[in-house]
Design an enzyme around this catalytic site. Structure first.
Site, PDB file in Angstrom:
ATOM      1  N   ASN A  99       9.803  -1.148  -8.224  1.00  0.00           N
ATOM      2  CA  ASN A  99       9.296  -0.769  -6.906  1.00  0.00           C
ATOM      3  C   ASN A  99      10.392  -0.013  -6.159  1.00  0.00           C
ATOM      4  OD1 ASN A  99       8.936  -0.986  -4.035  1.00  0.00           O
ATOM      5  ND2 ASN A  99       7.233  -2.366  -4.416  1.00  0.00           N
ATOM      6  N   ASP A 102      10.204   1.321  -3.037  1.00  0.00           N
ATOM      7  CA  ASP A 102       9.990   1.407  -1.588  1.00  0.00           C
ATOM      8  C   ASP A 102      11.303   1.494  -0.796  1.00  0.00           C
ATOM      9  OD1 ASP A 102       7.328   1.052  -2.151  1.00  0.00           O
ATOM     10  OD2 ASP A 102       7.195  -0.973  -1.325  1.00  0.00           O
ATOM     11  N   HIS A 103      12.284   0.675  -1.220  1.00  0.00           N
ATOM     12  CA  HIS A 103      13.459   0.564  -0.360  1.00  0.00           C
ATOM     13  C   HIS A 103      14.471   1.680  -0.552  1.00  0.00           C
ATOM     14  CE1 HIS A 103      11.654  -2.736   1.487  1.00  0.00           C
ATOM     15  NE2 HIS A 103      11.543  -3.401   0.357  1.00  0.00           N
ATOM     16  N   ARG A 160      17.722   7.681   8.212  1.00  0.00           N
ATOM     17  CA  ARG A 160      18.327   8.886   8.770  1.00  0.00           C
ATOM     18  C   ARG A 160      17.392  10.088   8.795  1.00  0.00           C
ATOM     19  NH1 ARG A 160      24.112   9.116   9.078  1.00  0.00           N
ATOM     20  NH2 ARG A 160      24.565   7.163  10.132  1.00  0.00           N
ATOM     21  N   HIS A 181       4.532   1.261  -2.469  1.00  0.00           N
ATOM     22  CA  HIS A 181       3.579   0.740  -1.481  1.00  0.00           C
ATOM     23  C   HIS A 181       3.471   1.747  -0.332  1.00  0.00           C
ATOM     24  CE1 HIS A 181       2.403  -3.000   1.170  1.00  0.00           C
ATOM     25  NE2 HIS A 181       1.550  -2.000   1.278  1.00  0.00           N
ATOM     26  N   ARG A 239       2.381   2.070   2.929  1.00  0.00           N
ATOM     27  CA  ARG A 239       1.917   1.195   4.013  1.00  0.00           C
ATOM     28  C   ARG A 239       1.222   2.010   5.081  1.00  0.00           C
ATOM     29  NH1 ARG A 239       4.614  -4.179   3.785  1.00  0.00           N
ATOM     30  NH2 ARG A 239       3.492  -4.621   5.691  1.00  0.00           N
ATOM     31  N   ARG A 244       6.239   3.036   6.794  1.00  0.00           N
ATOM     32  CA  ARG A 244       7.625   2.700   7.136  1.00  0.00           C
ATOM     33  C   ARG A 244       8.609   3.037   6.018  1.00  0.00           C
ATOM     34  NH1 ARG A 244       7.280  -3.856   7.046  1.00  0.00           N
ATOM     35  NH2 ARG A 244       5.550  -3.446   8.441  1.00  0.00           N
ATOM     36  N   HIS A 245       8.116   3.122   4.777  1.00  0.00           N
ATOM     37  CA  HIS A 245       9.040   3.562   3.716  1.00  0.00           C
ATOM     38  C   HIS A 245       8.427   4.720   2.916  1.00  0.00           C
ATOM     39  CE1 HIS A 245       6.795   0.338   1.781  1.00  0.00           C
ATOM     40  NE2 HIS A 245       7.550  -0.625   2.296  1.00  0.00           N
ATOM     41  N   GLU A 283       0.555   0.451  -4.496  1.00  0.00           N
ATOM     42  CA  GLU A 283       0.160  -0.728  -3.706  1.00  0.00           C
ATOM     43  C   GLU A 283      -0.411  -0.237  -2.391  1.00  0.00           C
ATOM     44  OE1 GLU A 283       3.794  -3.612  -5.251  1.00  0.00           O
ATOM     45  OE2 GLU A 283       3.642  -3.070  -3.143  1.00  0.00           O
ATOM     46  N   THR A 316       7.632  -7.819   5.060  1.00  0.00           N
ATOM     47  CA  THR A 316       7.225  -7.510   3.685  1.00  0.00           C
ATOM     48  C   THR A 316       5.883  -8.201   3.450  1.00  0.00           C
ATOM     49  OG1 THR A 316       7.868  -7.686   1.352  1.00  0.00           O
ATOM     50  CG2 THR A 316       8.553  -9.494   2.791  1.00  0.00           C
ATOM     51  N   THR A 317       5.317  -8.046   2.269  1.00  0.00           N
ATOM     52  CA  THR A 317       4.003  -8.634   2.000  1.00  0.00           C
ATOM     53  C   THR A 317       4.179 -10.137   1.823  1.00  0.00           C
ATOM     54  OG1 THR A 317       3.573  -6.574   0.871  1.00  0.00           O
ATOM     55  CG2 THR A 317       1.915  -8.279   0.645  1.00  0.00           C
ATOM     56  N   GLU A 376      -2.162  -9.869  -9.745  1.00  0.00           N
ATOM     57  CA  GLU A 376      -0.703  -9.996  -9.658  1.00  0.00           C
ATOM     58  C   GLU A 376      -0.406 -11.230  -8.819  1.00  0.00           C
ATOM     59  OE1 GLU A 376       1.641  -6.507  -8.971  1.00  0.00           O
ATOM     60  OE2 GLU A 376       3.257  -7.664  -8.022  1.00  0.00           O
ATOM     61  N   HIS A 382       7.366 -10.278  -6.504  1.00  0.00           N
ATOM     62  CA  HIS A 382       7.814 -10.519  -5.130  1.00  0.00           C
ATOM     63  C   HIS A 382       9.012 -11.463  -5.125  1.00  0.00           C
ATOM     64  CE1 HIS A 382       7.151  -9.721  -0.883  1.00  0.00           C
ATOM     65  NE2 HIS A 382       7.912 -10.800  -0.741  1.00  0.00           N
ATOM     66  N   GLY A 383      10.130 -10.892  -4.725  1.00  0.00           N
ATOM     67  CA  GLY A 383      11.347 -11.688  -4.554  1.00  0.00           C
ATOM     68  C   GLY A 383      12.074 -12.021  -5.844  1.00  0.00           C
ATOM     69  N   GLY A 398      11.435  -4.941  -6.867  1.00  0.00           N
ATOM     70  CA  GLY A 398      11.995  -3.857  -6.061  1.00  0.00           C
ATOM     71  C   GLY A 398      13.237  -4.230  -5.282  1.00  0.00           C
ATOM     72  N   HIS A 399      13.059  -5.022  -4.245  1.00  0.00           N
ATOM     73  CA  HIS A 399      14.115  -5.219  -3.248  1.00  0.00           C
ATOM     74  C   HIS A 399      15.448  -5.632  -3.874  1.00  0.00           C
ATOM     75  CE1 HIS A 399      16.282  -7.447  -0.074  1.00  0.00           C
ATOM     76  NE2 HIS A 399      15.856  -6.447   0.678  1.00  0.00           N
TER      77      HIS A 399
HETATM   78  N1  PXP Z   1       4.402  -6.742  -5.999  1.00  0.00           N
HETATM   79  C1  PXP Z   1       3.770  -6.545  -4.825  1.00  0.00           C
HETATM   80  C2  PXP Z   1       2.291  -6.524  -4.817  1.00  0.00           C
HETATM   81  C3  PXP Z   1       4.499  -6.297  -3.646  1.00  0.00           C
HETATM   82  O1  PXP Z   1       3.843  -6.096  -2.488  1.00  0.00           O
HETATM   83  C4  PXP Z   1       5.914  -6.255  -3.717  1.00  0.00           C
HETATM   84  C5  PXP Z   1       6.711  -5.969  -2.486  1.00  0.00           C
HETATM   85  O2  PXP Z   1       6.371  -4.719  -2.010  1.00  0.00           O
HETATM   86  C6  PXP Z   1       6.522  -6.449  -4.963  1.00  0.00           C
HETATM   87  C7  PXP Z   1       5.739  -6.722  -6.081  1.00  0.00           C
HETATM   88  C8  PXP Z   1       7.991  -6.361  -5.134  1.00  0.00           C
HETATM   89  O3  PXP Z   1       8.646  -7.347  -4.406  1.00  0.00           O
HETATM   90  P1  PXP Z   1      10.202  -7.274  -4.224  1.00  0.00           P
HETATM   91  O4  PXP Z   1      10.518  -5.998  -3.520  1.00  0.00           O
HETATM   92  O5  PXP Z   1      10.527  -8.489  -3.418  1.00  0.00           O
HETATM   93  O6  PXP Z   1      10.822  -7.316  -5.594  1.00  0.00           O
END
Ligand code: PXP
Length: 254
Positions: A10, A12-13, A21, A46, A48, A52-53, A73, A103-104, A154, A193-194, A215-216
């Site tokens: 992912n 996004d970040h 910036r 994602h 959104r 935001r990203h 997403e 976050t979600t 998921e 997630h996480g 991702g994060h």
């Molecule tokens: N899967 C889904 C559906 C998510 O919404 C996210 C966060 O955007 C992730 C996976 C990835 O989570 P993380 O960034 O915490 O790894």
């Protein structure tokens, strides 16, 4: 059991840092290409509602430049449905979205939203997009996803990642049990997630989980080590855990 466990990175970040910036740097598309080089099977982004990203233009560029599958997403809204059908990603994951959240924070309530969600799942599936629902690992949610005709679910791993000891073990069993139920309906089971280096192995060892989206942690780790080494280590942990895991799931947690 699918021996190969897919990794969706992912990005996004990367866009979060760019947007701090304005301008173009760091470019999420460049990150996506590097992720694939490092062993990602696909890219997750994602879009959104508040942008935001990831931006609309990022999706255009990802579809134009990326060879690997894109997992978009998105919230279940008419605007997002139109965007998905226009860009035709390989896959869509329907997620709940609240503007005030960072976050979600939880899964989508498929059981309560069957009537509302049906149109989104059906239209995108008919268009050839693999649709998954981001849900809590409960039988009720899996059964609702099956009723909707989703190709995949998921499982939200937030609670698993944020707990320790017996509670974490219980959450892992809940995910495994939910994946067994998804398998009954011929749906793929994904998770995310996480997830971190510390939490990825036990999830990778669940035989019916076929895809992780992360991702994060990876983008944070990339600050210290570079994106490709950070992803390669995740890939290795996943592959090693998978190689030594049992091939059949434990029975359901009753
Ligand atoms: N899967 C889904 C559906 C998510 O919404 C996210 C966060 O955007 C992730 C996976 C990835 O989570 P993380 O960034 O915490 O790894």
């Amino acid at each position: 059991m699918a021996r190969h466990l897919r990794l969706g990175v992912n990005i996004d970040h990367v866009a979060t840092i760019r947007n701090a910036r304005g301008g173009r740097h760091p470019d999420p598309v460049r990150a996506a290409k590097a992720a694939v080089e490092a062993g990602a099977d696909g890219i997750t982004a994602h879009l959104r509602e508040d942008r935001r990203h990831i931006s609309d233009e990022d999706i255009v560029q990802l579809r134009r430049i990326l060879d690997a599958p894109l997992n978009l997403e998105m919230a279940a809204t008419d605007d997002m449905l139109e965007i998905a059908l226009r860009h035709m990603p390989h896959a869509v994951c329907l997620v709940p979205e609240r503007r005030e959240e960072r976050t979600t924070e939880g899964g989508i309530d498929a059981a309560a939203g069957v009537e509302y969600l049906a149109r989104f799942v059906t239209e995108m599936s008919l268009a050839g997009i693999r649709v998954s629902l981001f849900i809590e690992p409960s039988l009720e949610q899996v059964e609702a996803a099956a009723m909707l005709g989703a190709g995949a679910v998921e499982f939200h791993t937030g609670r698993y990642c944020n707990s320790t000891g017996a509670e974490r073990e219980r959450e892992l069993r809940r995910i495994e049990t939910a994946s067994l139920r998804a398998h009954d309906f011929r749906m793929e089971s994904h998770a995310g997630h996480g997830l971190t280096y510390d939490t990825v192995e036990a999830i990778s060892a669940l035989p019916l989980i076929v895809e992780l989206n992360i991702g994060h942690f990876l983008i944070g780790e990339a600050i210290f080590r570079g994106l490709e080494p950070a992803i390669r280590q995740m890939r290795d942990l996943m592959d090693d855990a998978r190689a030594t895991a049992p091939r059949t799931p434990r029975g359901p947690l009753l």
